[in-house]
Structures are given as C-alpha cells and as structure tokens.
Design a protein around this motif. Structure first.
Motif, PDB file in Angstrom:
ATOM      1  N   LYS A 109     -22.006   1.186 -22.852  1.00  0.00           N
ATOM      2  CA  LYS A 109     -21.836  -0.214 -23.253  1.00  0.00           C
ATOM      3  C   LYS A 109     -20.519  -0.772 -22.731  1.00  0.00           C
ATOM      4  N   ASP A 110     -19.475   0.028 -22.803  1.00  0.00           N
ATOM      5  CA  ASP A 110     -18.145  -0.380 -22.354  1.00  0.00           C
ATOM      6  C   ASP A 110     -18.152  -0.744 -20.867  1.00  0.00           C
ATOM      7  N   VAL A 111     -18.784   0.088 -20.053  1.00  0.00           N
ATOM      8  CA  VAL A 111     -18.803  -0.161 -18.610  1.00  0.00           C
ATOM      9  C   VAL A 111     -19.697  -1.355 -18.278  1.00  0.00           C
ATOM     10  N   ILE A 112     -20.846  -1.447 -18.921  1.00  0.00           N
ATOM     11  CA  ILE A 112     -21.741  -2.592 -18.685  1.00  0.00           C
ATOM     12  C   ILE A 112     -21.012  -3.899 -18.976  1.00  0.00           C
ATOM     13  N   GLU A 113     -20.295  -3.944 -20.091  1.00  0.00           N
ATOM     14  CA  GLU A 113     -19.556  -5.162 -20.455  1.00  0.00           C
ATOM     15  C   GLU A 113     -18.408  -5.432 -19.484  1.00  0.00           C
ATOM     16  N   ALA A 114     -17.799  -4.376 -18.960  1.00  0.00           N
ATOM     17  CA  ALA A 114     -16.670  -4.551 -18.043  1.00  0.00           C
ATOM     18  C   ALA A 114     -17.101  -5.135 -16.707  1.00  0.00           C
ATOM     19  N   VAL A 115     -18.290  -4.744 -16.222  1.00  0.00           N
ATOM     20  CA  VAL A 115     -18.711  -5.203 -14.890  1.00  0.00           C
ATOM     21  C   VAL A 115     -19.460  -6.530 -14.930  1.00  0.00           C
ATOM     22  N   GLU A 116     -19.941  -6.931 -16.096  1.00  0.00           N
ATOM     23  CA  GLU A 116     -20.768  -8.142 -16.176  1.00  0.00           C
ATOM     24  C   GLU A 116     -20.066  -9.395 -15.650  1.00  0.00           C
ATOM     25  N   PRO A 117     -18.782  -9.630 -15.963  1.00  0.00           N
ATOM     26  CA  PRO A 117     -18.126 -10.828 -15.417  1.00  0.00           C
ATOM     27  C   PRO A 117     -18.053 -10.820 -13.891  1.00  0.00           C
ATOM     28  N   PHE A 118     -17.899  -9.661 -13.295  1.00  0.00           N
ATOM     29  CA  PHE A 118     -17.837  -9.569 -11.836  1.00  0.00           C
ATOM     30  C   PHE A 118     -19.213  -9.821 -11.224  1.00  0.00           C
ATOM     31  N   GLU A 119     -20.248  -9.300 -11.859  1.00  0.00           N
ATOM     32  CA  GLU A 119     -21.608  -9.577 -11.397  1.00  0.00           C
ATOM     33  C   GLU A 119     -21.882 -11.076 -11.405  1.00  0.00           C
ATOM     34  N   ARG A 120     -21.494 -11.731 -12.488  1.00  0.00           N
ATOM     35  CA  ARG A 120     -21.758 -13.158 -12.642  1.00  0.00           C
ATOM     36  C   ARG A 120     -20.970 -13.983 -11.629  1.00  0.00           C
ATOM     37  N   ALA A 121     -19.687 -13.654 -11.471  1.00  0.00           N
ATOM     38  CA  ALA A 121     -18.828 -14.430 -10.584  1.00  0.00           C
ATOM     39  C   ALA A 121     -19.209 -14.270  -9.118  1.00  0.00           C
ATOM     40  N   GLU A 122     -19.583 -13.043  -8.738  1.00  0.00           N
ATOM     41  CA  GLU A 122     -19.879 -12.756  -7.332  1.00  0.00           C
ATOM     42  C   GLU A 122     -21.372 -12.796  -7.029  1.00  0.00           C
ATOM     43  N   LYS A 123     -22.169 -13.031  -8.069  1.00  0.00           N
ATOM     44  CA  LYS A 123     -23.630 -13.078  -7.902  1.00  0.00           C
ATOM     45  C   LYS A 123     -24.152 -11.822  -7.197  1.00  0.00           C
ATOM     46  N   LYS A 124     -23.659 -10.675  -7.671  1.00  0.00           N
ATOM     47  CA  LYS A 124     -24.084  -9.389  -7.127  1.00  0.00           C
ATOM     48  C   LYS A 124     -24.409  -8.447  -8.277  1.00  0.00           C
ATOM     49  N   PRO A 125     -25.593  -7.859  -8.295  1.00  0.00           N
ATOM     50  CA  PRO A 125     -25.903  -6.891  -9.362  1.00  0.00           C
ATOM     51  C   PRO A 125     -25.099  -5.608  -9.170  1.00  0.00           C
ATOM     52  N   ILE A 126     -24.579  -5.067 -10.278  1.00  0.00           N
ATOM     53  CA  ILE A 126     -23.865  -3.790 -10.259  1.00  0.00           C
ATOM     54  C   ILE A 126     -24.534  -2.887 -11.296  1.00  0.00           C
ATOM     55  N   PRO A 127     -25.566  -2.159 -10.911  1.00  0.00           N
ATOM     56  CA  PRO A 127     -26.241  -1.292 -11.884  1.00  0.00           C
ATOM     57  C   PRO A 127     -25.305  -0.206 -12.396  1.00  0.00           C
ATOM     58  N   VAL A 128     -25.472   0.126 -13.668  1.00  0.00           N
ATOM     59  CA  VAL A 128     -24.672   1.165 -14.301  1.00  0.00           C
ATOM     60  C   VAL A 128     -25.589   2.330 -14.656  1.00  0.00           C
TER      61      VAL A 128
END
Length: 370
Positions: free
Chosen positions: A189-208
């Motif tokens: 959960k911690d990692v998913i929440e950490a990467v979500e803003p970057f996914e949104r800003a860069e419009k790139k999925p980052i699967p965890v």
C-alpha cells in the motif's frame, strides 16, 4: 480461472508472475526460459554468474560478462517469452552487468540491494530494455521517481516491493523483520500510494509487484486484490526440475521444517534468511573459516572481517556441497513438499487462484503467508 496480464512497458506477460532472480547460479537460462515458456517472466541472476568461468580469479569482470552473455543467449534460444536479469546495486560489477544486459537486448532489468539511482543513464537511443527497481518502502520508490525524473526524464517501468518474508538478503533491520508495520500488505500500500502522483502527473502507469512470502495461488489472488499488478516468487521455483541448482540444493527445501528457517548476518552487512545447517551452526559458534577472497563481488564486503566468503558458500550449496555452504530461502520454504516441473507448478498456482476467486465473496482479501 484466467489470471490477468502483467504489463511492464510494452511487454504484456500472460501471467502476473515474475520468477525472482536467485544467485549464485540458482536461476540461469534453464529456469528463466521455462518460466517464460509458461507465460511468466523468467529472470537470470547476474551476481557471480561467472564463478565457474576460466580466469575468474584473475579477470573476474570479463568472466562475468562472458557468462551473462551466454546465459541470456541460451535463454533466448529456448523461449520467445519475456526475460529479465536481476542485478544487485551492491555488486562491484553492477555497471558491466547492466551494459551487457542492455546490449544483449534483455527485456527487463530488475535491480535491488541498494537504490539504482543512475540506472536509466545506461540506456541509449533505441534501447528497449525496461527498468524495474526492487524496493522495500514507499520512501525509496519516491526517491527513485524524483531522481530519475529530474536527471533522466524517466520513470521506473514498474516497482517490485519486497517484504521481510523473502529469502536471501533483506532490505530491513533485524528488528523490523517480525514487525506488523513492515508486513508486505502495508509495504504494498505504501509503495502504491507513493508512485500514484507520478503516474498521474506523467500519465505513465507504474505497476507495483508484490514479493516476499508469496507462496500459493491464493496469495497471488489476495495480493492482486490489494492493488498489486503482479507478484514475484523465488522460493517456489527452486523446487522445480528446471531450476539450475543441483538436486541436493532443491532437496534442502523439501526437507526443511519451519524451525530450520533462520536469519543470519551476512558478510555483506545485511540480514539474510537461510535454511539452518551445520555450516551455519559453525559460523554462529564463531568458527572463522580460512578466507581468501579472489572475487570481491559485493562492494560492502570486507574480506578481512568476514568469517567466510559468501560467494564460495553459495556456490558450494548450489552444487549440493553443504559442508561448506548454505541455501538462502524464503520464510515459506518449509511448505515445499516435492520437486515438480515449472509447468506443474504454474498449473497448481492457476488452480489455487481460481479457488480463491470463487471464494472471494465469502472472505475479505488478506495476505496469508502460512
């Protein structure tokens, strides 16, 4: 029941299962290609891959490059599936291994045992290799996203988050290993929440991807329900016919009891989970082994202070010579009862996943690591 795809960049794995990279020589082309042929992502471990090459003691760098090239090429000859290489940041030949893997056109590089802060710098125009750091906290994932974006204009193509039930070297302090605060479900959960803003800003999925203690198809289902895009599994793939280790190494897993799994302080300065044996007992009793280090494979290892050479110990174990070696293993290794083919293992995981999905309306998703 069909398992969902795992997408990492332009790669779409038919199964959301990554076979964890296991050195020294446990996961090479044989295991990696077998997993890839079944629809998972097969991974070759780069650490000390050339330990049996000629001139390893006098020109280790070239020995490892030769061996890594050979194993990647052999794996590609055996499969059209997705292949990766696991490269430890702490390895003294980190740069050579990364460059070699990219030059050989490996699909994915997985990199942990430290933060691969400069990993994107090895890519050149036209390279298609995807980059996946292995982390143990949202903080580490956030640091990497920020660093890679600012310096390379690149975001990780995925993250593997490894919990404290994994085998081998662990990215935790000894006192954190049994703490509920560091359980895999919390780290995920911690990692998913950490990467979500970057996914949104860069419009790139980052699967965890969840790792460390994943054993059954039910574990896979529950991890996916908690937000993971896939799982990484190492221990389960050791006890397969295609695993590149000696049969005696695999048999250690089959024979292990729960109380045999223990934590050691590795010569490289990290805690590690192993199967207890006579060699471990001798080290715990202060019996320093005669040490001559021809390798210096890990940056943090000080041969003058180390009671034994971990590369030699792991290579002895890989060959089934446990008098002078030991086996790394995940916390669930004691649950392994027999040696099967990769196909049989994958089929059993699929069946267990299907049962868990059918039962999902009756129970709340929860990682159950035995």
């Amino acid at each position: 029941m069909e398992l969902p795809l795992l997408k990492i960049g332009h790669h779409a794995s038919k199964l959301p299962i990554i076979q964890g990279g296991m050195g020294v020589g446990i996961s090479l082309s044989g295991l990696a290609s077998a997993v890839a042929n079944e629809g998972g992502i097969g991974v070759i471990a780069a650490i000390m891959i050339g330990i049996n090459e000629p001139y390893i003691g006098t020109d280790g760098a070239q020995a490892h490059i030769r061996a890594l090239k050979r194993e990647i090429r052999k794996a590609k000859d055996l499969t059209r599936g997705i292949l990766g290489v696991n490269i430890m940041v702490a390895a003294t030949d980190f740069g050579d291994a990364v460059r070699t893997s990219i030059d050989e056109g490996i699909d994915i590089i997985f990199s942990g045992a430290g933060l691969p802060l400069n990993l994107p710098g090895y890519l050149r125009e036209g390279n298609q290799t995807k980059l996946v750091p292995i982390v143990s906290s949202g903080r580490a994932a956030k640091i990497l996203c920020k660093k890679w974006l600012s310096k390379f204009n690149y975001l990780p193509d995925a993250f593997v988050v490894e919990g404290p039930m994994a085998g081998g070297h662990l990215g935790f302090k000894a006192e954190q290993l049994d703490s509920p605060d560091f359980a895999l479900e919390h780290l995920l959960k911690d990692v998913i929440e950490a990467v979500e803003p970057f996914e949104r800003a860069e419009k790139k999925p980052i699967p965890v991807i969840a790792a460390g203690g994943i054993y059954s198809g039910e574990d896979i289902y529950n991890a996916l329900q908690l937000g993971a895009a896939g799982v990484q599994m190492g221990t389960r793939f050791v006890a397969t016919h295609e695993c590149d280790a000696d049969k005696a190494f695999k048999q250690m897993y089959v024979q292990a009891n729960a109380e045999d799994l223990t934590i050691i302080k590795s010569p490289v300065g990290l805690p590690g989970r192993v199967i207890r044996n006579e060699f471990i007992e001798r080290i715990n009793n202060g019996e320093k082994r005669p040490l001559k280090c021809p390798y210096h494979c890990i940056k943090t290892c000080d041969p003058e202070k180390s009671p034994y050479c971990i590369a030699m110990a792991l290579e002895c174990a890989r060959r089934g010579k446990f008098k002078n070696g030991f086996a790394f293993a995940g916390q669930n290794a004691f649950r392994v009862n027999d040696i099967v083919s990769v196909k049989e293992l994958i089929n059993s995981l699929k069946a267990e996943y299907g049962v868990a999905m059918s039962d999902s309306l009756k129970t709340q998703p929860k990682l159950n690591f035995g």
